[in-house]
Design a protein around this motif. Structure first.
Motif, PDB file in Angstrom:
ATOM      1  N   GLN A 239       0.820  -1.205   0.000  1.00  0.00           N
ATOM      2  CA  GLN A 239       0.000   0.000   0.000  1.00  0.00           C
ATOM      3  C   GLN A 239       0.855   1.256   0.000  1.00  0.00           C
ATOM      4  OE1 GLN A 239      -2.436  -0.869   3.422  1.00  0.00           O
ATOM      5  NE2 GLN A 239      -4.164  -1.530   2.171  1.00  0.00           N
ATOM      6  N   LEU A 240       1.950   1.217   0.737  1.00  0.00           N
ATOM      7  CA  LEU A 240       2.859   2.362   0.759  1.00  0.00           C
ATOM      8  C   LEU A 240       3.480   2.580  -0.611  1.00  0.00           C
ATOM      9  CD1 LEU A 240       4.319   4.561   2.330  1.00  0.00           C
ATOM     10  CD2 LEU A 240       6.040   2.873   2.974  1.00  0.00           C
ATOM     11  N   GLN A 241       3.872   1.490  -1.273  1.00  0.00           N
ATOM     12  CA  GLN A 241       4.462   1.596  -2.609  1.00  0.00           C
ATOM     13  C   GLN A 241       3.455   2.148  -3.615  1.00  0.00           C
ATOM     14  OE1 GLN A 241       5.810  -2.446  -3.185  1.00  0.00           O
ATOM     15  NE2 GLN A 241       7.892  -1.966  -2.548  1.00  0.00           N
ATOM     16  N   ILE A 242       2.243   1.668  -3.544  1.00  0.00           N
ATOM     17  CA  ILE A 242       1.209   2.136  -4.467  1.00  0.00           C
ATOM     18  C   ILE A 242       0.908   3.607  -4.232  1.00  0.00           C
ATOM     19  CG2 ILE A 242      -1.242   1.933  -5.065  1.00  0.00           C
ATOM     20  CD1 ILE A 242      -0.973  -1.072  -4.659  1.00  0.00           C
ATOM     21  N   THR A 243       0.878   4.006  -2.959  1.00  0.00           N
ATOM     22  CA  THR A 243       0.626   5.407  -2.641  1.00  0.00           C
ATOM     23  C   THR A 243       1.711   6.302  -3.221  1.00  0.00           C
ATOM     24  OG1 THR A 243      -0.508   4.827  -0.578  1.00  0.00           O
ATOM     25  CG2 THR A 243       0.329   7.069  -0.769  1.00  0.00           C
ATOM     26  N   GLU A 244       2.966   5.902  -3.036  1.00  0.00           N
ATOM     27  CA  GLU A 244       4.077   6.689  -3.554  1.00  0.00           C
ATOM     28  C   GLU A 244       4.071   6.715  -5.082  1.00  0.00           C
ATOM     29  OE1 GLU A 244       6.099   8.601  -1.824  1.00  0.00           O
ATOM     30  OE2 GLU A 244       4.950   8.021  -0.053  1.00  0.00           O
ATOM     31  N   LEU A 245       3.763   5.578  -5.703  1.00  0.00           N
ATOM     32  CA  LEU A 245       3.710   5.512  -7.155  1.00  0.00           C
ATOM     33  C   LEU A 245       2.593   6.388  -7.699  1.00  0.00           C
ATOM     34  CD1 LEU A 245       4.546   4.311  -9.865  1.00  0.00           C
ATOM     35  CD2 LEU A 245       3.058   2.349  -9.396  1.00  0.00           C
ATOM     36  N   THR A 246       1.453   6.328  -7.051  1.00  0.00           N
ATOM     37  CA  THR A 246       0.314   7.135  -7.479  1.00  0.00           C
ATOM     38  C   THR A 246       0.621   8.619  -7.375  1.00  0.00           C
ATOM     39  OG1 THR A 246      -1.231   5.423  -6.751  1.00  0.00           O
ATOM     40  CG2 THR A 246      -2.132   7.609  -7.092  1.00  0.00           C
ATOM     41  N   ARG A 247       1.251   9.000  -6.279  1.00  0.00           N
ATOM     42  CA  ARG A 247       1.597  10.411  -6.102  1.00  0.00           C
ATOM     43  C   ARG A 247       2.606  10.856  -7.152  1.00  0.00           C
ATOM     44  NH1 ARG A 247       2.642  13.254  -0.361  1.00  0.00           N
ATOM     45  NH2 ARG A 247       0.410  12.839  -0.348  1.00  0.00           N
ATOM     46  N   SER A 248       3.586  10.004  -7.466  1.00  0.00           N
ATOM     47  CA  SER A 248       4.585  10.351  -8.472  1.00  0.00           C
ATOM     48  C   SER A 248       3.951  10.530  -9.847  1.00  0.00           C
ATOM     49  CB  SER A 248       5.669   9.262  -8.540  1.00  0.00           C
ATOM     50  OG  SER A 248       6.363   9.152  -7.319  1.00  0.00           O
ATOM     51  N   VAL A 249       3.052   9.619 -10.208  1.00  0.00           N
ATOM     52  CA  VAL A 249       2.360   9.718 -11.493  1.00  0.00           C
ATOM     53  C   VAL A 249       1.506  10.985 -11.538  1.00  0.00           C
ATOM     54  CG1 VAL A 249       0.588   8.670 -12.950  1.00  0.00           C
ATOM     55  CG2 VAL A 249       2.342   7.229 -11.902  1.00  0.00           C
ATOM     56  N   ASP A 250       0.840  11.271 -10.429  1.00  0.00           N
ATOM     57  CA  ASP A 250      -0.013  12.459 -10.355  1.00  0.00           C
ATOM     58  C   ASP A 250       0.814  13.735 -10.517  1.00  0.00           C
ATOM     59  OD1 ASP A 250      -2.779  13.599  -9.543  1.00  0.00           O
ATOM     60  OD2 ASP A 250      -1.396  14.603  -8.173  1.00  0.00           O
ATOM     61  N   ILE A 251       1.978  13.787  -9.893  1.00  0.00           N
ATOM     62  CA  ILE A 251       2.849  14.961  -9.993  1.00  0.00           C
ATOM     63  C   ILE A 251       3.324  15.160 -11.429  1.00  0.00           C
ATOM     64  CG2 ILE A 251       5.106  15.884  -9.350  1.00  0.00           C
ATOM     65  CD1 ILE A 251       4.695  14.626  -6.590  1.00  0.00           C
ATOM     66  N   ILE A 252       3.720  14.069 -12.073  1.00  0.00           N
ATOM     67  CA  ILE A 252       4.185  14.153 -13.458  1.00  0.00           C
ATOM     68  C   ILE A 252       3.058  14.623 -14.381  1.00  0.00           C
ATOM     69  CG2 ILE A 252       4.993  12.798 -15.431  1.00  0.00           C
ATOM     70  CD1 ILE A 252       6.480  11.011 -13.394  1.00  0.00           C
ATOM     71  N   GLU A 253       1.875  14.049 -14.194  1.00  0.00           N
ATOM     72  CA  GLU A 253       0.752  14.431 -15.049  1.00  0.00           C
ATOM     73  C   GLU A 253       0.335  15.875 -14.810  1.00  0.00           C
ATOM     74  OE1 GLU A 253      -3.776  12.963 -16.199  1.00  0.00           O
ATOM     75  OE2 GLU A 253      -2.528  11.755 -14.858  1.00  0.00           O
ATOM     76  N   MET A 254       0.355  16.316 -13.541  1.00  0.00           N
ATOM     77  CA  MET A 254      -0.035  17.686 -13.246  1.00  0.00           C
ATOM     78  C   MET A 254       0.974  18.680 -13.796  1.00  0.00           C
ATOM     79  SD  MET A 254      -2.586  19.223 -11.896  1.00  0.00           S
ATOM     80  CE  MET A 254      -2.566  20.745 -12.843  1.00  0.00           C
ATOM     81  N   ARG A 255       2.230  18.268 -13.847  1.00  0.00           N
ATOM     82  CA  ARG A 255       3.268  19.133 -14.416  1.00  0.00           C
ATOM     83  C   ARG A 255       2.952  19.448 -15.877  1.00  0.00           C
ATOM     84  NH1 ARG A 255       8.468  16.282 -13.504  1.00  0.00           N
ATOM     85  NH2 ARG A 255       7.949  16.767 -11.320  1.00  0.00           N
ATOM     86  N   HIS A 256       2.422  18.461 -16.581  1.00  0.00           N
ATOM     87  CA  HIS A 256       2.022  18.669 -17.979  1.00  0.00           C
ATOM     88  C   HIS A 256       0.749  19.507 -18.048  1.00  0.00           C
ATOM     89  CE1 HIS A 256       1.025  17.816 -22.166  1.00  0.00           C
ATOM     90  NE2 HIS A 256      -0.158  17.407 -21.754  1.00  0.00           N
TER      91      HIS A 256
END
Length: 251
Positions: free
Chosen positions: A60-77
């Protein structure tokens, strides 16, 4: 290739299955005949249970971190784009011209021309009774900033300028507005900010943060089921199950 949401759903089903099996195991122990020596079995079960929970907590911790990373990258665009809502749809409309007209007449930014927009189209599929917002991107980032700073001039008009948030952030943003009021929640560069009843300001990133802050200040959602997962020992699964899609092309 599996998406984050697919992984989260697989994990959720596995967790439910293991939880049920452990519950059955415990029930069988309770039904054991009096006097039977089950100390070894109970110890094994306790070790197994702790091991399973530790695995899922790590996942769950890994998924949370992965989700946040993907969200940050997408929001940057997505930060390069803005949404213009409230513009009536008409057959054969010229969307860039409509955006330019509103920006020029309502915001006073006469430098914007249809040719200033590198992307400009309706967002989503057309449906009767629903006016789709217009997604646009300016070739000049400075002009984009001026449009954002001038958006308060649209107050009282049918138009509204907003940021192109990811699905996860849009859900968090909408929930925060329901709990704390429209005027107390705003976005800036894709970040969600809110003013609490005690006057303090907070920047929030997840739906869980908003719900927890709401509970602290006596603001509860008018719904029976919570928006975040109640699966324990870690509720980060709710964040991972949120899909974020990049929608920058005409459908």
């Amino acid at each position: 290739m599996s998406t984050v949401a697919d992984i989260a759903e697989t994990q959720r089903m596995a967790l439910l299955s293991i939880s049920q099996r452990m519950a059955n195991f415990e029930e069988d122990l309770k039904k054991s005949s009096p006097g039977a020596d089950l100390s070894g079995l109970q110890k094994d079960f306790s070790i197994f249970k702790e091991h399973v929970w530790s695995i899922f907590s790590a996942l769950q911790l890994q998924i949370t971190e992965l989700t946040r990373s993907v969200d940050i990258i997408e929001m940057r665009h997505r930060k390069k784009f803005l949404l213009l809502g409230g513009v009536p749809e008409t057959p054969g409309e010229k969307v860039p011209e409509a955006v330019a007209t509103i920006v020029q007449t309502k915001l006073g930014l006469t430098d914007l021309r249809p040719s200033s927009l590198t992307v400009c189209h309706r967002l989503g599929a057309a449906s009767e009774g629903h006016v789709r917002p217009i997604l646009f991107r300016c070739a000049d980032s400075t002009l984009r900033g001026l449009i954002w700073k001038s958006k308060t001039k649209l107050k009282g008009s049918p138009y509204v300028v907003s940021e192109f948030l990811t699905r996860q952030r849009q859900t968090t943003f909408s929930t925060a507005r329901k709990l704390f009021g429209v005027t107390n929640v705003w976005t800036m560069d894709g970040n969600i900010n809110l003013k609490l009843p005690d006057g303090k300001r907070r920047r929030v990133f997840t739906l869980e943060e908003v719900v927890e802050l709401g509970a602290e200040h006596g603001r509860l959602l008018d719904r029976e089921d919570p928006p975040a997962s109640t699966i324990r020992p870690n509720s980060a699964l709710a964040q991972a199950s949120t899909r974020s899609r990049r929608v920058t092309k005409r459908k």
